[in-house]
Design a protein around this motif. Structure first.
Motif, PDB file in Angstrom:
ATOM      1  N   ALA A 127       0.820  -1.212   0.000  1.00 55.50           N
ATOM      2  CA  ALA A 127       0.000   0.000   0.000  1.00 55.50           C
ATOM      3  C   ALA A 127       0.854   1.263   0.000  1.00 55.50           C
ATOM      4  N   ALA A 128       1.836   1.326   0.895  1.00 65.40           N
ATOM      5  CA  ALA A 128       2.676   2.527   0.981  1.00 65.40           C
ATOM      6  C   ALA A 128       3.443   2.761  -0.308  1.00 65.40           C
ATOM      7  N   LYS A 129       3.969   1.688  -0.868  1.00 68.95           N
ATOM      8  CA  LYS A 129       4.723   1.798  -2.119  1.00 68.95           C
ATOM      9  C   LYS A 129       3.823   2.255  -3.272  1.00 68.95           C
ATOM     10  N   THR A 130       2.601   1.760  -3.275  1.00 69.19           N
ATOM     11  CA  THR A 130       1.651   2.136  -4.329  1.00 69.19           C
ATOM     12  C   THR A 130       1.264   3.609  -4.220  1.00 69.19           C
ATOM     13  N   LYS A 131       1.027   4.073  -3.007  1.00 68.97           N
ATOM     14  CA  LYS A 131       0.670   5.482  -2.803  1.00 68.97           C
ATOM     15  C   LYS A 131       1.840   6.397  -3.148  1.00 68.97           C
ATOM     16  N   LYS A 132       3.050   5.953  -2.846  1.00 71.19           N
ATOM     17  CA  LYS A 132       4.237   6.738  -3.183  1.00 71.19           C
ATOM     18  C   LYS A 132       4.383   6.846  -4.698  1.00 71.19           C
ATOM     19  N   LEU A 133       4.099   5.760  -5.399  1.00 67.11           N
ATOM     20  CA  LEU A 133       4.150   5.786  -6.865  1.00 67.11           C
ATOM     21  C   LEU A 133       3.136   6.778  -7.412  1.00 67.11           C
ATOM     22  N   ALA A 134       1.925   6.788  -6.849  1.00 70.49           N
ATOM     23  CA  ALA A 134       0.899   7.730  -7.300  1.00 70.49           C
ATOM     24  C   ALA A 134       1.339   9.165  -7.066  1.00 70.49           C
ATOM     25  N   GLU A 135       2.002   9.421  -5.943  1.00 71.45           N
ATOM     26  CA  GLU A 135       2.526  10.760  -5.656  1.00 71.45           C
ATOM     27  C   GLU A 135       3.613  11.150  -6.651  1.00 71.45           C
ATOM     28  N   ASP A 136       4.517  10.222  -6.926  1.00 69.44           N
ATOM     29  CA  ASP A 136       5.613  10.491  -7.858  1.00 69.44           C
ATOM     30  C   ASP A 136       5.095  10.782  -9.267  1.00 69.44           C
ATOM     31  N   LEU A 137       4.005  10.099  -9.627  1.00 70.93           N
ATOM     32  CA  LEU A 137       3.416  10.306 -10.951  1.00 70.93           C
ATOM     33  C   LEU A 137       2.476  11.509 -10.995  1.00 70.93           C
ATOM     34  N   GLU A 138       2.254  12.108  -9.832  1.00 68.54           N
ATOM     35  CA  GLU A 138       1.376  13.279  -9.699  1.00 68.54           C
ATOM     36  C   GLU A 138      -0.008  13.009 -10.288  1.00 68.54           C
ATOM     37  N   LEU A 139      -0.577  11.891  -9.874  1.00 69.21           N
ATOM     38  CA  LEU A 139      -1.874  11.487 -10.409  1.00 69.21           C
ATOM     39  C   LEU A 139      -3.004  12.362  -9.895  1.00 69.21           C
ATOM     40  N   SER A 140      -3.932  12.671 -10.768  1.00 70.69           N
ATOM     41  CA  SER A 140      -5.097  13.479 -10.394  1.00 70.69           C
ATOM     42  C   SER A 140      -6.400  12.692 -10.512  1.00 70.69           C
ATOM     43  N   ASN A 141      -6.313  11.438 -10.965  1.00 68.43           N
ATOM     44  CA  ASN A 141      -7.532  10.651 -11.209  1.00 68.43           C
ATOM     45  C   ASN A 141      -7.609   9.389 -10.355  1.00 68.43           C
ATOM     46  N   VAL A 142      -6.926   9.407  -9.201  1.00 62.80           N
ATOM     47  CA  VAL A 142      -6.961   8.272  -8.275  1.00 62.80           C
ATOM     48  C   VAL A 142      -7.310   8.765  -6.874  1.00 62.80           C
ATOM     49  N   THR A 143      -8.245   8.061  -6.219  1.00 61.91           N
ATOM     50  CA  THR A 143      -8.597   8.344  -4.828  1.00 61.91           C
ATOM     51  C   THR A 143      -8.272   7.124  -3.988  1.00 61.91           C
ATOM     52  N   PHE A 144      -7.479   7.319  -2.935  1.00 58.58           N
ATOM     53  CA  PHE A 144      -7.147   6.241  -2.014  1.00 58.58           C
ATOM     54  C   PHE A 144      -8.057   6.316  -0.791  1.00 58.58           C
ATOM     55  N   LEU A 145      -8.618   5.177  -0.427  1.00 56.62           N
ATOM     56  CA  LEU A 145      -9.472   5.084   0.748  1.00 56.62           C
ATOM     57  C   LEU A 145      -8.969   3.963   1.651  1.00 56.62           C
ATOM     58  N   PRO A 146      -9.185   4.056   2.953  1.00 51.63           N
ATOM     59  CA  PRO A 146      -8.672   3.043   3.876  1.00 51.63           C
ATOM     60  C   PRO A 146      -9.438   1.734   3.795  1.00 51.63           C
ATOM     61  N   PHE A 147      -8.972   0.772   4.558  1.00 56.94           N
ATOM     62  CA  PHE A 147      -9.646  -0.522   4.662  1.00 56.94           C
ATOM     63  C   PHE A 147     -11.099  -0.314   5.100  1.00 56.94           C
ATOM     64  N   MET A 148     -11.996  -1.078   4.491  1.00 57.07           N
ATOM     65  CA  MET A 148     -13.416  -0.990   4.831  1.00 57.07           C
ATOM     66  C   MET A 148     -14.004  -2.381   5.019  1.00 57.07           C
ATOM     67  N   SER A 149     -15.126  -2.440   5.705  1.00 66.54           N
ATOM     68  CA  SER A 149     -15.852  -3.700   5.829  1.00 66.54           C
ATOM     69  C   SER A 149     -16.488  -4.042   4.489  1.00 66.54           C
ATOM     70  N   GLU A 150     -16.885  -5.296   4.327  1.00 58.92           N
ATOM     71  CA  GLU A 150     -17.524  -5.706   3.072  1.00 58.92           C
ATOM     72  C   GLU A 150     -18.800  -4.899   2.810  1.00 58.92           C
ATOM     73  N   LYS A 151     -19.570  -4.642   3.859  1.00 54.42           N
ATOM     74  CA  LYS A 151     -20.813  -3.887   3.671  1.00 54.42           C
ATOM     75  C   LYS A 151     -20.539  -2.470   3.177  1.00 54.42           C
ATOM     76  N   GLU A 152     -19.455  -1.873   3.653  1.00 52.77           N
ATOM     77  CA  GLU A 152     -19.094  -0.522   3.208  1.00 52.77           C
ATOM     78  C   GLU A 152     -18.605  -0.525   1.765  1.00 52.77           C
ATOM     79  N   ILE A 153     -17.899  -1.571   1.383  1.00 52.67           N
ATOM     80  CA  ILE A 153     -17.349  -1.667   0.025  1.00 52.67           C
ATOM     81  C   ILE A 153     -18.450  -1.760  -1.020  1.00 52.67           C
ATOM     82  N   THR A 154     -19.589  -2.332  -0.655  1.00 54.19           N
ATOM     83  CA  THR A 154     -20.648  -2.547  -1.643  1.00 54.19           C
ATOM     84  C   THR A 154     -21.090  -1.257  -2.334  1.00 54.19           C
ATOM     85  N   SER A 155     -21.081  -0.136  -1.625  1.00 48.06           N
ATOM     86  CA  SER A 155     -21.520   1.118  -2.245  1.00 48.06           C
ATOM     87  C   SER A 155     -20.547   1.556  -3.336  1.00 48.06           C
TER      88      SER A 155
END
Length: 358
Positions: A212-240
């Protein structure tokens, strides 16, 4: 049939929950001999005490997925009934080739291989998720085909079912959720997102874990504007988030196991009438058909993933393919269907009568 579900399994884990509910909905009686939060002597001692009270009350001892990999051997020692083991994966494969924690020819790698071999040897039947994976186990541990069977992972239909979007978006929405293990190919997704940055395509990345940390660092290095990172969620929360997606990502990493399994999240998306992008493989084709109810991309290839997302967006077929994925799920991977087929396998392989209400 009465089954004693045995070990340090987590009853809330998707795979375990689906198997237990599936067996019950197919007519089996399931007794639980389950200890959580203990290890070593305390774990086995408590299980032995619980099991002693259940002797003579079940037909099969079913060792569920857990952390204690000597559990099938222990089960064999304390029970005269047929022993079934559901390991989900080989520790050797997972630690050496998937997560790459252990070098292939190290002493620890050989130890991991031996522990899983011993579990397979002790069990009368080993249940994997797909036939491709069962055949891999047979070859890896040099054991006869009769030792192995498969039952699909499926998804819990009490949680995952079709529902309407809760908000509209001008973007084509791509959803990921997982533990960021190499199998998932999170970095591949991020590099694909960069290639699609100016095409009204947005990626939502849910979860946490190994990379996760390495992936987020890559997104920062690439200066991405079309990715949203969200924390771990329960299955019920993920459904939305699945409901609001146009397409979901399954497994896209460049590791050997990517071709041997169909992940939880692909079934979950299909149960909600959403199509997924996954590496093409014989395991995938045991259930899904690329171009009809699944989209495929080459393992570890961000350019090919970007192509697959772009083509799906431009074709306007995401909804149609999601509906096809749902129909495939209903035909093959509901808990009741999985349980019914597993009961038939147990009857045929272990010569234990199946008495169900079906």
């Amino acid at each position: 049939m009465t089954i004693c579900y045995f070990g340090d399994y987590d009853q809330s884990y998707n795979r375990t929950r689906v198997l237990i509910r599936g067996l019950e909905r197919a007519g089996a009686k399931v007794l639980h001999c389950n200890v959580r939060g203990k290890s070593g002597i305390k774990l086995y001692s408590e299980l032995w005490k619980q099991h002693r009270a259940l002797k003579g009350k079940y037909d099969i001892l079913f060792v569920g997925l857990g952390n204690a990999r000597f559990m099938p051997t222990f089960a064999r020692l304390i029970s005269s009934k047929p022993v079934v083991w559901e390991p989900l994966f080989a520790l050797y494969d997972n630690w050496v080739f998937d997560r790459k924690y252990v070098k292939q020819h190290s002493l620890k790698a050989y130890k991991l291989w031996f522990v899983d071999w011993l579990g397979c040897k002790a069990a009368d039947l080993v249940v994997l998720d797909v036939d491709t994976h069962a055949r891999f186990f047979q070859k890896l541990f040099r054991l006869p085909a009769r030792k192995f069977a498969h039952a699909l992972v499926g998804a819990d239909t009490d949680i995952f079912y079709p529902r309407e979007r809760t908000h509209s978006s001008k973007n084509f929405e791509v959803e990921f959720h997982g533990k960021y293990i190499p199998l998932h190919g999170a970095e591949v997704i991020i590099r694909a997102a960069k290639l699609l940055e100016n095409e009204n395509i947005h990626f939502t990345m849910i979860g946490d874990g190994q990379d996760a940390a390495k992936t987020k660092k890559l997104a920062e290095d690439l200066e991405l504007s079309n990715v949203t990172f969200l924390p771990f969620m329960s299955e019920k929360e993920i459904t939305s988030y699945i409901a609001n997606a146009d397409v979901c990502t399954a497994i896209l990493g460049d590791v050997p196991r990517v071709t041997r399994s169909i992940p939880n999240k692909m079934y979950q998306a299909a149960a909600m009438a959403r199509v997924s992008i996954n590496v093409d493989s014989s395991s995938l084709r045991e259930v899904f058909t690329p171009g009809i109810d699944a989209v495929t991309a080459c393992p570890g290839d961000s350019e090919d993933l970007a192509r697959a997302v772009r083509e799906l967006k431009e074709s306007g077929r995401a909804y149609e393919m999601g509906q096809a994925a749902y129909e495939t799920f209903q035909r093959n991977a509901t808990p009741k269907l999985i349980g019914k087929r597993l009961l038939t396998v147990l009857e045929e392989r272990l010569q234990v009568p199946v008495h169900t209400s079906l």
